[in-house]
Write a protein that holds these residues in place. Structure first.
Motif, PDB file in Angstrom:
ATOM      1  N   ILE A  58      25.446  -4.411  34.120  1.00  0.00           N
ATOM      2  CA  ILE A  58      26.448  -3.346  34.134  1.00  0.00           C
ATOM      3  C   ILE A  58      26.067  -2.205  33.205  1.00  0.00           C
ATOM      4  CG2 ILE A  58      27.848  -4.491  32.369  1.00  0.00           C
ATOM      5  CD1 ILE A  58      28.999  -2.165  35.245  1.00  0.00           C
ATOM      6  N   VAL A  59      25.274  -2.488  32.180  1.00  0.00           N
ATOM      7  CA  VAL A  59      24.768  -1.437  31.289  1.00  0.00           C
ATOM      8  C   VAL A  59      23.303  -1.694  31.005  1.00  0.00           C
ATOM      9  CG1 VAL A  59      26.995  -0.989  30.144  1.00  0.00           C
ATOM     10  CG2 VAL A  59      25.419  -2.693  29.186  1.00  0.00           C
ATOM     11  N   THR A  60      22.609  -0.677  30.565  1.00  0.00           N
ATOM     12  CA  THR A  60      21.230  -0.834  30.101  1.00  0.00           C
ATOM     13  C   THR A  60      21.162  -0.389  28.645  1.00  0.00           C
ATOM     14  OG1 THR A  60      20.633   1.368  30.905  1.00  0.00           O
ATOM     15  CG2 THR A  60      20.250  -0.487  32.398  1.00  0.00           C
ATOM     16  N   GLY A  61      20.038  -0.681  28.000  1.00  0.00           N
ATOM     17  CA  GLY A  61      19.916  -0.389  26.583  1.00  0.00           C
ATOM     18  C   GLY A  61      20.572  -1.441  25.716  1.00  0.00           C
ATOM     19  N   LYS A  62      20.752  -2.644  26.268  1.00  0.00           N
ATOM     20  CA  LYS A  62      21.402  -3.746  25.554  1.00  0.00           C
ATOM     21  C   LYS A  62      20.443  -4.397  24.559  1.00  0.00           C
ATOM     22  CE  LYS A  62      21.953  -6.009  29.387  1.00  0.00           C
ATOM     23  NZ  LYS A  62      21.356  -5.003  30.298  1.00  0.00           N
ATOM     24  N   PRO A  63      20.983  -5.191  23.623  1.00  0.00           N
ATOM     25  CA  PRO A  63      20.115  -6.017  22.785  1.00  0.00           C
ATOM     26  C   PRO A  63      19.296  -6.979  23.644  1.00  0.00           C
ATOM     27  CG  PRO A  63      22.331  -5.919  21.863  1.00  0.00           C
ATOM     28  CD  PRO A  63      22.403  -5.292  23.230  1.00  0.00           C
ATOM     29  N   ILE A  64      18.113  -7.312  23.185  1.00  0.00           N
ATOM     30  CA  ILE A  64      17.220  -8.208  23.920  1.00  0.00           C
ATOM     31  C   ILE A  64      17.902  -9.544  24.200  1.00  0.00           C
ATOM     32  CG2 ILE A  64      15.011  -9.431  23.875  1.00  0.00           C
ATOM     33  CD1 ILE A  64      14.729  -6.410  24.178  1.00  0.00           C
ATOM     34  N   ALA A  65      18.706 -10.015  23.251  1.00  0.00           N
ATOM     35  CA  ALA A  65      19.317 -11.341  23.370  1.00  0.00           C
ATOM     36  C   ALA A  65      20.249 -11.471  24.557  1.00  0.00           C
ATOM     37  CB  ALA A  65      20.086 -11.679  22.078  1.00  0.00           C
ATOM     38  N   ILE A  66      20.788 -10.357  25.051  1.00  0.00           N
ATOM     39  CA  ILE A  66      21.722 -10.438  26.185  1.00  0.00           C
ATOM     40  C   ILE A  66      21.188  -9.697  27.415  1.00  0.00           C
ATOM     41  CG2 ILE A  66      23.780 -10.843  24.805  1.00  0.00           C
ATOM     42  CD1 ILE A  66      24.469  -7.872  25.076  1.00  0.00           C
ATOM     43  N   GLY A  67      19.859  -9.632  27.534  1.00  0.00           N
ATOM     44  CA  GLY A  67      19.282  -9.079  28.752  1.00  0.00           C
ATOM     45  C   GLY A  67      18.680  -7.704  28.625  1.00  0.00           C
TER      46      GLY A  67
ATOM     47  N   LEU B 143      12.400  -5.117  26.693  1.00  0.00           N
ATOM     48  CA  LEU B 143      11.412  -4.711  25.706  1.00  0.00           C
ATOM     49  C   LEU B 143      10.979  -3.276  26.011  1.00  0.00           C
ATOM     50  CD1 LEU B 143       9.228  -7.965  25.692  1.00  0.00           C
ATOM     51  CD2 LEU B 143      10.856  -7.237  23.924  1.00  0.00           C
ATOM     52  N   GLY B 144      10.700  -2.501  24.982  1.00  0.00           N
ATOM     53  CA  GLY B 144      10.220  -1.142  25.175  1.00  0.00           C
ATOM     54  C   GLY B 144      11.284  -0.105  25.405  1.00  0.00           C
ATOM     55  N   ARG B 145      12.564  -0.512  25.502  1.00  0.00           N
ATOM     56  CA  ARG B 145      13.621   0.447  25.829  1.00  0.00           C
ATOM     57  C   ARG B 145      13.889   1.426  24.691  1.00  0.00           C
ATOM     58  NH1 ARG B 145      16.063   4.076  26.263  1.00  0.00           N
ATOM     59  NH2 ARG B 145      17.981   4.554  27.385  1.00  0.00           N
ATOM     60  N   VAL B 146      13.858   0.944  23.441  1.00  0.00           N
ATOM     61  CA  VAL B 146      14.193   1.805  22.304  1.00  0.00           C
ATOM     62  C   VAL B 146      13.245   2.998  22.218  1.00  0.00           C
ATOM     63  CG1 VAL B 146      14.335   1.930  19.786  1.00  0.00           C
ATOM     64  CG2 VAL B 146      15.262  -0.056  20.991  1.00  0.00           C
TER      65      VAL B 146
ATOM     66  N   SER C 158      16.573 -11.752  37.013  1.00  0.00           N
ATOM     67  CA  SER C 158      16.514 -12.763  35.944  1.00  0.00           C
ATOM     68  C   SER C 158      15.071 -13.150  35.645  1.00  0.00           C
ATOM     69  CB  SER C 158      17.330 -14.012  36.321  1.00  0.00           C
ATOM     70  OG  SER C 158      18.702 -13.701  36.416  1.00  0.00           O
ATOM     71  N   PHE C 159      14.207 -12.121  35.661  1.00  0.00           N
ATOM     72  CA  PHE C 159      12.783 -12.310  35.370  1.00  0.00           C
ATOM     73  C   PHE C 159      12.350 -11.137  34.499  1.00  0.00           C
ATOM     74  CE2 PHE C 159       8.250 -11.745  36.217  1.00  0.00           C
ATOM     75  CZ  PHE C 159       7.776 -13.035  36.028  1.00  0.00           C
ATOM     76  N   TYR C 160      11.769 -11.433  33.337  1.00  0.00           N
ATOM     77  CA  TYR C 160      11.545 -10.388  32.335  1.00  0.00           C
ATOM     78  C   TYR C 160      10.063 -10.151  32.074  1.00  0.00           C
ATOM     79  CZ  TYR C 160      16.536 -10.552  31.800  1.00  0.00           C
ATOM     80  OH  TYR C 160      17.890 -10.476  32.061  1.00  0.00           O
ATOM     81  N   TRP C 161       9.719  -8.891  31.838  1.00  0.00           N
ATOM     82  CA  TRP C 161       8.336  -8.459  31.697  1.00  0.00           C
ATOM     83  C   TRP C 161       7.950  -8.318  30.231  1.00  0.00           C
ATOM     84  CZ3 TRP C 161       9.559  -3.639  35.190  1.00  0.00           C
ATOM     85  CH2 TRP C 161       9.937  -4.091  36.464  1.00  0.00           C
ATOM     86  N   SER C 162       6.659  -8.296  29.964  1.00  0.00           N
ATOM     87  CA  SER C 162       6.151  -8.073  28.608  1.00  0.00           C
ATOM     88  C   SER C 162       6.242  -6.585  28.275  1.00  0.00           C
ATOM     89  CB  SER C 162       4.691  -8.524  28.498  1.00  0.00           C
ATOM     90  OG  SER C 162       3.854  -7.654  29.260  1.00  0.00           O
ATOM     91  N   GLU C 163       6.231  -6.278  26.993  1.00  0.00           N
ATOM     92  CA  GLU C 163       6.293  -4.869  26.577  1.00  0.00           C
ATOM     93  C   GLU C 163       5.067  -4.105  27.054  1.00  0.00           C
ATOM     94  OE1 GLU C 163       7.350  -2.148  22.645  1.00  0.00           O
ATOM     95  OE2 GLU C 163       7.250  -4.332  22.501  1.00  0.00           O
ATOM     96  N   GLU C 164       3.922  -4.754  27.048  1.00  0.00           N
ATOM     97  CA  GLU C 164       2.695  -4.105  27.529  1.00  0.00           C
ATOM     98  C   GLU C 164       2.830  -3.725  29.001  1.00  0.00           C
ATOM     99  OE1 GLU C 164      -2.143  -4.956  27.875  1.00  0.00           O
ATOM    100  OE2 GLU C 164      -0.760  -6.574  27.318  1.00  0.00           O
ATOM    101  N   GLU C 165       3.382  -4.632  29.805  1.00  0.00           N
ATOM    102  CA  GLU C 165       3.558  -4.353  31.230  1.00  0.00           C
ATOM    103  C   GLU C 165       4.550  -3.207  31.433  1.00  0.00           C
ATOM    104  OE1 GLU C 165       4.487  -6.768  35.408  1.00  0.00           O
ATOM    105  OE2 GLU C 165       4.822  -7.743  33.476  1.00  0.00           O
ATOM    106  N   ILE C 166       5.610  -3.199  30.646  1.00  0.00           N
ATOM    107  CA  ILE C 166       6.612  -2.135  30.753  1.00  0.00           C
ATOM    108  C   ILE C 166       6.002  -0.791  30.396  1.00  0.00           C
ATOM    109  CG2 ILE C 166       8.689  -1.222  29.623  1.00  0.00           C
ATOM    110  CD1 ILE C 166       9.631  -4.215  29.555  1.00  0.00           C
ATOM    111  N   ASN C 167       5.230  -0.733  29.306  1.00  0.00           N
ATOM    112  CA  ASN C 167       4.621   0.534  28.894  1.00  0.00           C
ATOM    113  C   ASN C 167       3.610   1.024  29.927  1.00  0.00           C
ATOM    114  OD1 ASN C 167       6.121   0.617  26.546  1.00  0.00           O
ATOM    115  ND2 ASN C 167       4.508  -0.268  25.265  1.00  0.00           N
ATOM    116  N   GLN C 168       2.889   0.103  30.544  1.00  0.00           N
ATOM    117  CA  GLN C 168       1.926   0.490  31.586  1.00  0.00           C
ATOM    118  C   GLN C 168       2.648   1.057  32.806  1.00  0.00           C
ATOM    119  OE1 GLN C 168      -0.272  -3.158  32.194  1.00  0.00           O
ATOM    120  NE2 GLN C 168      -1.792  -2.669  30.616  1.00  0.00           N
ATOM    121  N   ARG C 169       3.729   0.397  33.225  1.00  0.00           N
ATOM    122  CA  ARG C 169       4.502   0.893  34.366  1.00  0.00           C
ATOM    123  C   ARG C 169       5.111   2.261  34.060  1.00  0.00           C
ATOM    124  NH1 ARG C 169       6.159  -3.159  38.199  1.00  0.00           N
ATOM    125  NH2 ARG C 169       5.460  -5.257  37.623  1.00  0.00           N
TER     126      ARG C 169
END
Length: 428
Positions: free
Chosen positions: A184-193, A196-199, A371-382
């Protein structure tokens, strides 16, 4: 009544439409380039939904205070609305409308399956306790819950809101829904979904397109001078990344003042100082300059990363930057745009330059749904791939039509939005 004011909603001041008027002028400038889709241009000039809500909250001292909140959905043609929520004492409906419209353009520029939306609450969170801000946040989400949803409109952080704010929003909506709704929102703490890399996403996006624009302009970034207005997540991240590439940040301005060092500011130390003291003013071993002097500095790259309307006809003549990369939303007025363009300054517009944030927000939304999460490296590359491709496309459009990057970005985005509108048609 001027042609532009025909499109000012009745609930705004037609003589002073504020940021919304700036957006309308930008649409008018791009209209001649829309070709077969020009008959649909009115779609861009009316937000689909503008919601104003009252937020009654009991404060810590037992009194009840009322706050005004907004949620505007400019366009839902291309997908669910997407846009942050800002907390600021000067937030207005005109501002939120314009920001929602720029989100429509921004998501279309980088090709995300989103429309544009934005929200805000008219108050200064620094004047209230953490518990009071939490209660204001939760009541706001409750009041707008009928118009948001994982497939309808997804809020995110903006000015004076952060991961904790998003956590409160997500929890409130989930409690009302009777089920966990991380998307329902983005920019959440990592612990609740959260992702990585959002900040750092917005600042990293500013850096990526800044490097591309410098390359096009033949600027060697090793030793290049960079000036930054605004030193939150966006400005500080961009500063750090440019320094890592060999550039030097010679000046930083924020709400407390401006600091300068011709040999380059110590960015890591400055970030620590700001985190501890709340602003750049008073930093030892650097020179303090006036805000007017900041805008007049000779520099290769200038990054306005604060609030809208910072570069105006009053200070644009003094700017001596080769490239402006707009980290903030709407930092340059149309009059200033013309002045800078005539002076040969290349402007990488906000709807492209700061789209890194919404891009990684999209990644977060996708990860929540799968419900599948990526690494920070993968996020930065995308992120780098999407931002690079978007800049290349906008730059090619600018060259084709012999227009500025801002006009080219609007041509690209508005064509995409209106093509979808034409294919979908009108209902009923």
């Amino acid at each position: 009544m001027s042609k532009q004011n025909q499109y000012i909603p009745s609930y705004l001041d037609a003589e002073n439409p504020g940021p919304w008027g700036i957006f309308l002028e930008q649409v008018d400038r791009v209209a001649p380039y829309l070709g077969e889709f020009s008959e649909w241009v009115g779609t861009l000039k009316y937000p689909e939904r503008s919601l104003i809500v009252d937020i009654p909250v009991r404060l810590d001292d037992g009194t009840i205070a009322h706050f005004e909140g907004y949620r505007v959905q400019h366009s839902l043609n291309c997908g669910p609305g997407k846009g942050g929520v800002r907390y600021h004492q000067d937030v207005t409906l005109s501002e939120v409308m314009a920001l929602s419209a720029w989100m429509s353009v921004k998501t279309a520029v980088v090709g995300l399956p989103y429309g544009g939306a934005k929200g805000g609450i008219r108050f200064n969170p620094r004047d209230y306790s953490k518990a009071e801000v939490e209660r204001i946040t939760r009541r706001y989400i409750n009041e707008i819950s009928s118009v948001i949803g994982v497939d309808k409109d997804i809020p995110g952080p903006d000015v004076n809101t952060n991961a904790q704010t998003m956590g409160w929003m997500m929890d409130t909506y989930s409690m009302n829904a009777g089920q966990d709704c991380p998307g329902i929102v983005t920019g959440k703490p990592i612990a609740i979904g959260g992702s990585l890399g959002r900040v750092e996403a917005t600042g990293r996006g500013v850096f990526i397109v800044g490097v591309a624009a410098a390359r096009d302009a033949g600027i060697d970034l090793n030793g290049a001078r960079v000036c930054i207005q605004g030193f939150g997540n966006v400005g500080s991240t961009a500063a750090r990344l440019f320094c890592e590439l060999g550039a030097k940040v010679i000046a930083v301005q924020d709400h407390t003042g401006s600091v300068y060092n011709s040999d380059g500011l110590p960015i890591s130390a400055l970030i620590e100082y700001v985190n501890e003291h709340g602003g750049v003013a008073g930093k030892p071993n650097v020179e303090e300059i006036t805000n007017d002097e900041f805008w007049a500095l000779e520099t290769e790259i200038l990054i306005p990363a604060a609030l809208e309307g910072q570069i105006t006809k009053d200070n644009a003549h003094n700017i001596r930057a080769r490239i402006i990369v707009e980290g903030a939303n709407g930092p340059t007025t149309p009059e200033a745009d013309d002045i800078l363009t005539n002076n040969g300054v290349v402007i990488v517009p906000d709807v492209l330059a700061n789209a890194g944030g919404v891009t990684v927000s999209y990644f977060e939304w996708v990860q929540n749904r799968a419900s599948f999460y990526w690494s920070e490296e993968e996020i930065n590359q995308r992120l780098e791939t999407i931002m690079d491709n978007a800049y290349t496309a906008v730059s090619a459009t600018a060259a084709e039509h012999k227009v500025t990057l801002r006009t080219a970005a609007f041509i690209t985005a508005c064509t995409r939005i209106l093509k979808v509108r034409e294919v979908r048609g009108l209902y009923p």
